[in-house]
Design a protein around this motif. Structure first.
Motif, mmCIF file in Angstrom:
data_model
loop_
_atom_site.group_PDB
_atom_site.id
_atom_site.type_symbol
_atom_site.label_atom_id
_atom_site.label_comp_id
_atom_site.label_asym_id
_atom_site.label_seq_id
_atom_site.Cartn_x
_atom_site.Cartn_y
_atom_site.Cartn_z
ATOM 1 N N LYS A 102 44.063 33.241 39.457
ATOM 2 C CA LYS A 102 44.384 32.304 40.534
ATOM 3 C C LYS A 102 44.741 33.015 41.844
ATOM 4 O O LYS A 102 44.746 32.400 42.907
ATOM 5 C CB LYS A 102 45.515 31.377 40.114
ATOM 6 C CG LYS A 102 45.099 30.426 39.015
ATOM 7 C CD LYS A 102 46.201 29.471 38.667
ATOM 8 C CE LYS A 102 45.721 28.546 37.552
ATOM 9 N NZ LYS A 102 46.743 27.583 37.170
ATOM 10 N N LEU A 103 45.053 34.306 41.757
ATOM 11 C CA LEU A 103 45.344 35.052 42.987
ATOM 12 C C LEU A 103 44.060 35.207 43.793
ATOM 13 O O LEU A 103 43.003 35.518 43.252
ATOM 14 C CB LEU A 103 45.912 36.434 42.664
ATOM 15 C CG LEU A 103 47.327 36.481 42.109
ATOM 16 C CD1 LEU A 103 47.685 37.904 41.686
ATOM 17 C CD2 LEU A 103 48.332 35.978 43.130
ATOM 18 N N THR A 104 44.178 35.021 45.094
ATOM 19 C CA THR A 104 43.016 35.199 45.968
ATOM 20 C C THR A 104 42.789 36.691 46.225
ATOM 21 O O THR A 104 43.667 37.521 45.945
ATOM 22 C CB THR A 104 43.243 34.492 47.317
ATOM 23 O OG1 THR A 104 44.349 35.126 47.984
ATOM 24 C CG2 THR A 104 43.516 33.002 47.119
ATOM 25 N N ASP A 105 41.638 37.008 46.761
ATOM 26 C CA ASP A 105 41.325 38.403 47.080
ATOM 27 C C ASP A 105 42.336 38.988 48.060
ATOM 28 O O ASP A 105 42.759 40.138 47.920
ATOM 29 C CB ASP A 105 39.905 38.529 47.642
ATOM 30 C CG ASP A 105 38.837 38.166 46.625
ATOM 31 O OD1 ASP A 105 39.169 37.943 45.436
ATOM 32 O OD2 ASP A 105 37.658 38.102 47.011
ATOM 33 N N ILE A 106 42.744 38.211 49.047
ATOM 34 C CA ILE A 106 43.710 38.716 50.026
ATOM 35 C C ILE A 106 45.067 38.945 49.355
ATOM 36 O O ILE A 106 45.750 39.923 49.653
ATOM 37 C CB ILE A 106 43.848 37.774 51.260
ATOM 38 C CG1 ILE A 106 44.774 38.367 52.330
ATOM 39 C CG2 ILE A 106 44.368 36.410 50.882
ATOM 40 C CD1 ILE A 106 44.212 39.509 53.078
ATOM 41 N N GLU A 107 45.456 38.087 48.432
ATOM 42 C CA GLU A 107 46.727 38.280 47.736
ATOM 43 C C GLU A 107 46.690 39.542 46.876
ATOM 44 O O GLU A 107 47.676 40.285 46.816
ATOM 45 C CB GLU A 107 47.058 37.052 46.873
ATOM 46 C CG GLU A 107 47.412 35.841 47.707
ATOM 47 C CD GLU A 107 47.547 34.573 46.892
ATOM 48 O OE1 GLU A 107 48.387 33.730 47.272
ATOM 49 O OE2 GLU A 107 46.801 34.401 45.897
ATOM 50 N N ILE A 111 49.143 42.806 47.203
ATOM 51 C CA ILE A 111 49.897 43.412 46.098
ATOM 52 C C ILE A 111 49.538 44.883 45.963
ATOM 53 O O ILE A 111 50.428 45.733 45.809
ATOM 54 C CB ILE A 111 49.633 42.668 44.772
ATOM 55 C CG1 ILE A 111 50.239 41.262 44.821
ATOM 56 C CG2 ILE A 111 50.224 43.445 43.579
ATOM 57 C CD1 ILE A 111 49.838 40.365 43.653
ATOM 58 N N VAL A 112 48.251 45.207 46.022
ATOM 59 C CA VAL A 112 47.819 46.609 45.920
ATOM 60 C C VAL A 112 48.414 47.413 47.067
ATOM 61 O O VAL A 112 48.872 48.545 46.872
ATOM 62 C CB VAL A 112 46.277 46.719 45.872
ATOM 63 C CG1 VAL A 112 45.823 48.162 46.001
ATOM 64 C CG2 VAL A 112 45.736 46.094 44.587
ATOM 65 N N THR A 113 48.443 46.845 48.254
ATOM 66 C CA THR A 113 49.064 47.530 49.395
ATOM 67 C C THR A 113 50.536 47.791 49.121
ATOM 68 O O THR A 113 51.023 48.911 49.310
ATOM 69 C CB THR A 113 48.904 46.704 50.683
ATOM 70 O OG1 THR A 113 47.523 46.594 51.000
ATOM 71 C CG2 THR A 113 49.657 47.347 51.853
ATOM 72 N N PHE A 114 51.246 46.774 48.663
ATOM 73 C CA PHE A 114 52.671 46.933 48.406
ATOM 74 C C PHE A 114 52.947 48.045 47.404
ATOM 75 O O PHE A 114 53.736 48.950 47.679
ATOM 76 C CB PHE A 114 53.295 45.619 47.913
ATOM 77 C CG PHE A 114 54.705 45.786 47.431
ATOM 78 C CD1 PHE A 114 55.733 46.040 48.323
ATOM 79 C CD2 PHE A 114 55.009 45.720 46.080
ATOM 80 C CE1 PHE A 114 57.037 46.219 47.884
ATOM 81 C CE2 PHE A 114 56.307 45.890 45.624
ATOM 82 C CZ PHE A 114 57.324 46.142 46.530
ATOM 83 N N VAL A 115 52.302 47.994 46.230
ATOM 84 C CA VAL A 115 52.613 48.995 45.200
ATOM 85 C C VAL A 115 52.138 50.384 45.619
ATOM 86 O O VAL A 115 52.787 51.385 45.301
ATOM 87 C CB VAL A 115 52.062 48.607 43.797
ATOM 88 C CG1 VAL A 115 52.684 47.309 43.323
ATOM 89 C CG2 VAL A 115 50.551 48.547 43.760
ATOM 90 N N ILE A 128 40.932 43.797 52.513
ATOM 91 C CA ILE A 128 40.394 42.759 51.638
ATOM 92 C C ILE A 128 38.939 43.070 51.278
ATOM 93 O O ILE A 128 38.503 42.793 50.160
ATOM 94 C CB ILE A 128 40.535 41.352 52.256
ATOM 95 C CG1 ILE A 128 40.106 40.287 51.249
ATOM 96 C CG2 ILE A 128 39.775 41.247 53.548
ATOM 97 C CD1 ILE A 128 40.363 38.872 51.685
ATOM 98 N N THR A 129 38.197 43.662 52.191
ATOM 99 C CA THR A 129 36.794 43.996 51.896
ATOM 100 C C THR A 129 36.699 44.993 50.754
ATOM 101 O O THR A 129 35.790 44.920 49.935
ATOM 102 C CB THR A 129 36.082 44.559 53.140
ATOM 103 O OG1 THR A 129 36.854 45.648 53.667
ATOM 104 C CG2 THR A 129 35.910 43.492 54.216
#
Length: 141
Positions: A102-107, A111-115, A128-129
């Motif tokens: 249910k998570l969108t690509d931008i979400e 998350i990947v950016t945060f971790v 996002i690309t």
């Protein structure tokens, strides 16, 4: 010739604004980081903990994991989950991780950016690309 006070204030304001400006990449990194932190706390911290240190022998740590360097892999497991044994920081873990379709690509990018920034010593956001491309190459498990 004396410069009017309002002109001096306007000049000072412009100097402060100019010096505090950030480039687009820095602003995007901050935006993705903050959004990613909120998403991580909602969707990931129950198992991986708010500290990223995991939960004993049950759930692997994210903090310090070499897997943080593989953002495509992270994107895939966030979306699709994974099963089987995984080696993290020299320790084996064998509990299934449910995906979150249910998570969108931008979400997922956030998350990947945060971790990656928080625990992976990265300093820039994950576009996002990049996540879109990674998700087209991974298979649902």
């Amino acid at each position: 010739m004396r410069v009017p006070t309002i002109t001096r204030i306007a000049f000072l304001f412009c100097c402060i604004a100019f010096l505090s400006c950030k480039n687009e990449e820095e602003l995007k990194t901050e935006q993705y980081f903050v959004e990613g932190m909120q998403l991580y706390m909602t969707h990931c911290s129950n198992c991986h903990q708010s500290t990223g240190e995991g939960l004993s022998n049950l759930y692997p740590p994210i903090k310090g994991s070499a897997l943080l360097k593989d953002k495509a892999f992270l994107s895939c497991i966030i979306r699709n989950g994974m099963e089987g044994t995984i080696l993290v920081n020299g320790k084996e873990f064998n509990r299934p991780m449910p995906g979150n379709p249910k998570l969108t690509d931008i979400e997922i990018a956030e998350i990947v950016t945060f971790v990656s920034v928080k625990w992976g010593k990265d300093s820039v956001y994950t576009p996002i690309t990049f996540v879109e491309e990674a998700l087209t190459k991974c298979k649902a498990r």
